[in-house]
Scaffold this active site. Structure first.
Site, mmCIF file in Angstrom:
data_model
loop_
_atom_site.group_PDB
_atom_site.id
_atom_site.type_symbol
_atom_site.label_atom_id
_atom_site.label_comp_id
_atom_site.label_asym_id
_atom_site.label_seq_id
_atom_site.Cartn_x
_atom_site.Cartn_y
_atom_site.Cartn_z
ATOM 1 N N LYS A 279 37.516 37.313 42.584
ATOM 2 C CA LYS A 279 37.527 38.140 43.787
ATOM 3 C C LYS A 279 38.973 38.357 44.203
ATOM 4 C CE LYS A 279 32.999 37.645 44.305
ATOM 5 N NZ LYS A 279 32.234 38.542 43.485
ATOM 6 N N SER B 3 30.989 43.329 41.155
ATOM 7 C CA SER B 3 31.591 43.065 42.458
ATOM 8 C C SER B 3 33.044 43.493 42.584
ATOM 9 C CB SER B 3 31.467 41.580 42.801
ATOM 10 O OG SER B 3 32.269 40.823 41.921
#
Lengths: 165, 161
Positions: B83, B39
């Site tokens: 993230k 990701s």
């Protein structure tokens, strides 16, 4: 020569200071680990958990083991970090775990209208016992499990209200 | 016999103290995180990077847009995710709903007390586009400096490349 003797004196004093400081540091870290991971006390105040908790403030014992072991159930009083103000910690009761359907009154002071909600995965639905004056999941939605700080299980002050919650 | 017991006790105490110091450093100061997965490509490698993460900035509210953060997952509480912060409270965030198939965008305002996190690899990332804005208190650490693999040694990029 005098400088050398001063340095020698200072060295031994410094060594003793470090030894005392390390004992103090070990003691403090032991207290801290107990406080953060096993059991701690908090002052809880406000109207949102009446009549269970008093408005002017109760000292309660918080245990930090249940939420780490996943042993929380509906009916437990939790300390939760507020999702709308990260500096604030609130005390509310679990009404629904993940996957539960929760029905609540949208405006308890004014109408009978209610809403039903499915608690998403990884979240809990918390409400204050005093639905008329409580900003809880009815206002900010289901709360992620990671925000739970601990479970309140025993009230220690005022002495007249001493007992399990 | 008592001397053996005493020695065992002393050694155990020493190990416990060392562990306590390590634990407090890890929880409140600085820790090494293994970040892996698709990701955050190309910023973080698929097979895993060891990155120094500090825990002081989130407490002092010094986390901002562009920082890569470690966040406790709102969907699986036992997991942490890495993230990038794309929006703080009050910011308007515009994102692609389905980057593989369409150009459709959606725009939201990040609510009070929350942050919007996205993986750099938007094609393969479960982030705020899926589970919504995340309460700020779930931000646990900020990634600072990559230590492994050696060829990528260096500070983490503040802005996505």
């Amino acid at each position: 020569m005098k400088l050398l003797s001063y340095i020698k004196q200072w060295k031994s004093a410094a060594r003793e200071a470090v030894a005392q400081a390390s004992i103090a540091a070990q003691f403090l870290s032991f207290i801290h680990i107990t406080d953060a991971y096993i059991c701690s006390t908090t002052l809880v105040q406000g109207p949102s958990m009446l009549p269970t908790l008093n408005y002017s403030g109760d000292v309660v014992l918080i245990e930090h083991l249940s939420h780490r072991l996943g042993k929380l159930e509906p009916g437990d009083i939790l300390l939760v970090r507020s999702p709308v103000d990260p500096k604030k910690i609130v005390a509310k009761r679990i009404v629904g775990m993940e996957g539960d359907r929760v029905t609540y009154l949208t405006e308890p002071s004014y109408s009978e209208s209610s809403r039903t909600v499915l608690v998403p995965k990884g979240h809990v639905w918390i409400q204050g016992d005093n639905v008329y004056a409580s900003a809880d999941s009815r206002y900010f939605g289901a709360v992620p499990y990671g925000l739970i700080q601990g479970r309140a299980f025993l009230r220690v002050w005022p002495i007249g209200d001493f007992g399990y919650l | 016999m008592w001397s053996i017991i005493r020695e065992a006790f002393d050694k155990t105490l020493l190990v416990a103290k060392a562990y306590g110091i390590l634990h407090i450093t890890n929880s409140y100061l600085c820790t090494v995180a293994l970040a892996y997965g698709p990701s955050m490509i190309p910023t973080i490698n698929l097979t895993g990077d060891l990155i120094l993460a500090e825990r002081i900035s989130p407490r002092l509210r010094k986390v901002g847009v562009g920082d890569i953060v470690i966040v406790r997952s709102p969907v699986v509480p036992s997991r942490v995710v890495t993230k990038r912060v794309v929006g703080m409270e009050g910011d308007r965030v515009t994102y692609l709903l389905d980057p593989h198939n369409s150009d459709e965008v959606r725009s939201t305002v990040v609510p009070r007390g929350h942050v919007w996190i996205q993986g750099d690899n938007i094609y393969n990332s479960k982030d705020s586009r899926d589970f919504g804005p995340v309460p700020y208190a779930l931000v646990e650490a900020k990634l600072l400096w990559r230590v492994w693999p050696p060829k990528d040694f260096g500070p983490m990029q503040h802005i996505a490349r």
